[in-house]
Motif scaffolding. Structure first.
Motif, PDB file in Angstrom:
ATOM      1  N   GLU A 157     -47.389  31.454 -43.615  1.00 42.56           N
ATOM      2  CA  GLU A 157     -48.158  32.391 -44.038  1.00 42.56           C
ATOM      3  C   GLU A 157     -47.897  33.689 -43.374  1.00 42.56           C
ATOM      4  N   ASP A 158     -47.303  33.654 -42.065  1.00 45.07           N
ATOM      5  CA  ASP A 158     -47.056  34.757 -41.213  1.00 45.07           C
ATOM      6  C   ASP A 158     -45.895  35.383 -41.836  1.00 45.07           C
ATOM      7  N   GLY A 159     -44.942  34.714 -42.628  1.00 43.18           N
ATOM      8  CA  GLY A 159     -43.758  35.334 -43.048  1.00 43.18           C
ATOM      9  C   GLY A 159     -42.499  34.345 -42.752  1.00 43.18           C
ATOM     10  N   GLY A 160     -42.703  33.620 -41.445  1.00 41.61           N
ATOM     11  CA  GLY A 160     -41.540  33.034 -40.730  1.00 41.61           C
ATOM     12  C   GLY A 160     -40.422  33.759 -39.957  1.00 41.61           C
ATOM     13  N   VAL A 161     -39.722  33.045 -39.720  1.00 39.28           N
ATOM     14  CA  VAL A 161     -38.525  33.699 -38.917  1.00 39.28           C
ATOM     15  C   VAL A 161     -37.206  33.150 -39.330  1.00 39.28           C
ATOM     16  N   PRO A 162     -36.301  34.032 -39.269  1.00 41.62           N
ATOM     17  CA  PRO A 162     -34.871  33.401 -39.540  1.00 41.62           C
ATOM     18  C   PRO A 162     -34.543  32.074 -38.880  1.00 41.62           C
ATOM     19  N   ALA A 163     -33.851  31.283 -39.338  1.00 41.52           N
ATOM     20  CA  ALA A 163     -33.511  29.962 -38.590  1.00 41.52           C
ATOM     21  C   ALA A 163     -32.446  30.488 -37.389  1.00 41.52           C
ATOM     22  N   GLU A 164     -32.437  29.823 -36.423  1.00 41.46           N
ATOM     23  CA  GLU A 164     -31.245  29.956 -35.381  1.00 41.46           C
ATOM     24  C   GLU A 164     -30.187  29.688 -35.940  1.00 41.46           C
ATOM     25  N   VAL A 165     -29.182  30.651 -35.447  1.00 43.42           N
ATOM     26  CA  VAL A 165     -27.819  30.554 -36.182  1.00 43.42           C
ATOM     27  C   VAL A 165     -26.815  29.817 -35.293  1.00 43.42           C
ATOM     28  N   LEU A 166     -26.189  28.703 -35.791  1.00 42.55           N
ATOM     29  CA  LEU A 166     -25.359  28.048 -35.016  1.00 42.55           C
ATOM     30  C   LEU A 166     -24.186  29.071 -34.423  1.00 42.55           C
ATOM     31  N   SER A 167     -23.647  28.690 -33.056  1.00 39.10           N
ATOM     32  CA  SER A 167     -22.633  29.279 -32.598  1.00 39.10           C
ATOM     33  C   SER A 167     -21.319  29.243 -33.457  1.00 39.10           C
ATOM     34  N   THR A 168     -20.776  30.396 -33.664  1.00 37.68           N
ATOM     35  CA  THR A 168     -19.545  30.380 -34.335  1.00 37.68           C
ATOM     36  C   THR A 168     -18.161  30.350 -33.605  1.00 37.68           C
ATOM     37  N   THR A 169     -18.463  30.031 -32.546  1.00 34.23           N
ATOM     38  CA  THR A 169     -17.250  30.013 -31.293  1.00 34.23           C
ATOM     39  C   THR A 169     -17.606  28.630 -30.548  1.00 34.23           C
ATOM     40  N   ARG A 170     -16.358  28.016 -30.285  1.00 36.41           N
ATOM     41  CA  ARG A 170     -16.535  26.615 -29.487  1.00 36.41           C
ATOM     42  C   ARG A 170     -16.420  27.388 -27.825  1.00 36.41           C
ATOM     43  N   SER A 171     -17.738  26.916 -27.336  1.00 30.55           N
ATOM     44  CA  SER A 171     -17.716  27.261 -25.912  1.00 30.55           C
ATOM     45  C   SER A 171     -16.685  26.253 -24.986  1.00 30.55           C
ATOM     46  N   ARG A 172     -15.982  26.775 -23.971  1.00 34.00           N
ATOM     47  CA  ARG A 172     -15.390  26.010 -23.134  1.00 34.00           C
ATOM     48  C   ARG A 172     -16.277  25.792 -21.890  1.00 34.00           C
TER      49      ARG A 172
END
Length: 217
Positions: A145-160
């Motif tokens: 009802e409050d409009g919600g929030v965008p979903a968390e974006v998965l990382s687009t890079t591979r972390s080392r």
């Protein structure tokens, strides 16, 4: 892929295998894709993978192909993005993600449909798509009802993981040595022949161990 499908080429109707054209197949798949995307939007933060969408539109339309989805699915989603914008729908094609959960460069078609410039930075593109998906959930009534929030974006890079300083071929820094406590040198042993000799102040003769000069008494 079954032997039954390997015998067929191009595009055909199931189950009889009657051939059809790519244009007809794309038209039917676009309609089926719209239905799948509408259904996906009814679940908050839901997305549909490209491979799943490709299978579902073929099953729903009873038109199949042996061609890889990379060759025909963009031909379904690109015009569909323009149709959605023209007819007042939210950007439903933003709900389609790849195997990593990203929209990738294909999302540029959505941006062109809404007359926005493509986004070159992968992370910024994924965040934009997440906001577009939130618009779809709100339109479908699945957002809170409050409009919600965008979903968390998965990382687009591979972390080392940071390299350990104790990995093979490297040496860990040595711990500083504690300062040594001052030590008292042990008294040096002196040979008996090197010891000083007591001399009688009168006759200057050596005084024996008794301390009494033999000459002077």
């Amino acid at each position: 892929m079954s032997e039954y499908m390997q015998e067929r080429k191009g595009f055909w109707h199931e189950p009889e295998g009657r051939p059809t054209t790519e244009a007809i197949a794309l038209e039917h798949w676009a309609r089926a894709a719209h239905d799948v995307l509408e259904e996906t939007a009814t679940t908050y933060h839901a997305v549909v993978r490209e491979a799943d969408l490709a299978e579902r539109v073929q099953a729903a339309s009873a038109i199949r192909t042996t061609r890889p989805l990379e060759r025909w699915l963009p031909k379904v989603l690109q015009p569909l993005a323009h149709l959605h914008h023209r007819d007042g729908y939210p950007p439903l094609t933003a709900l389609v993600v790849d195997g990593h959960g990203w929209v990738g460069e294909r999302y540029d078609d959505v941006l062109r449909a809404i007359e926005e410039l493509p986004i070159a930075t992968p992370a910024a593109r994924e965040r934009h798509a997440a906001r577009a998906r939130l618009e779809c959930y709100q339109w479908a009534g699945s957002a809170p009802e409050d409009g919600g929030v965008p979903a968390e974006v998965l990382s687009t890079t591979r972390s080392r993981a940071p390299r350990s300083t104790t990995a093979a071929g490297t040496r860990a820094p040595k711990a500083p040595r504690a300062p040594k406590e001052p030590t008292v040198a042990a008294p040096k042993r002196i040979a008996a022949s090197d010891r000083p000799v007591n001399v009688c102040p009168t006759c200057f003769m050596a005084i024996p161990a008794t301390g009494v000069c033999d000459n002077c008494g």
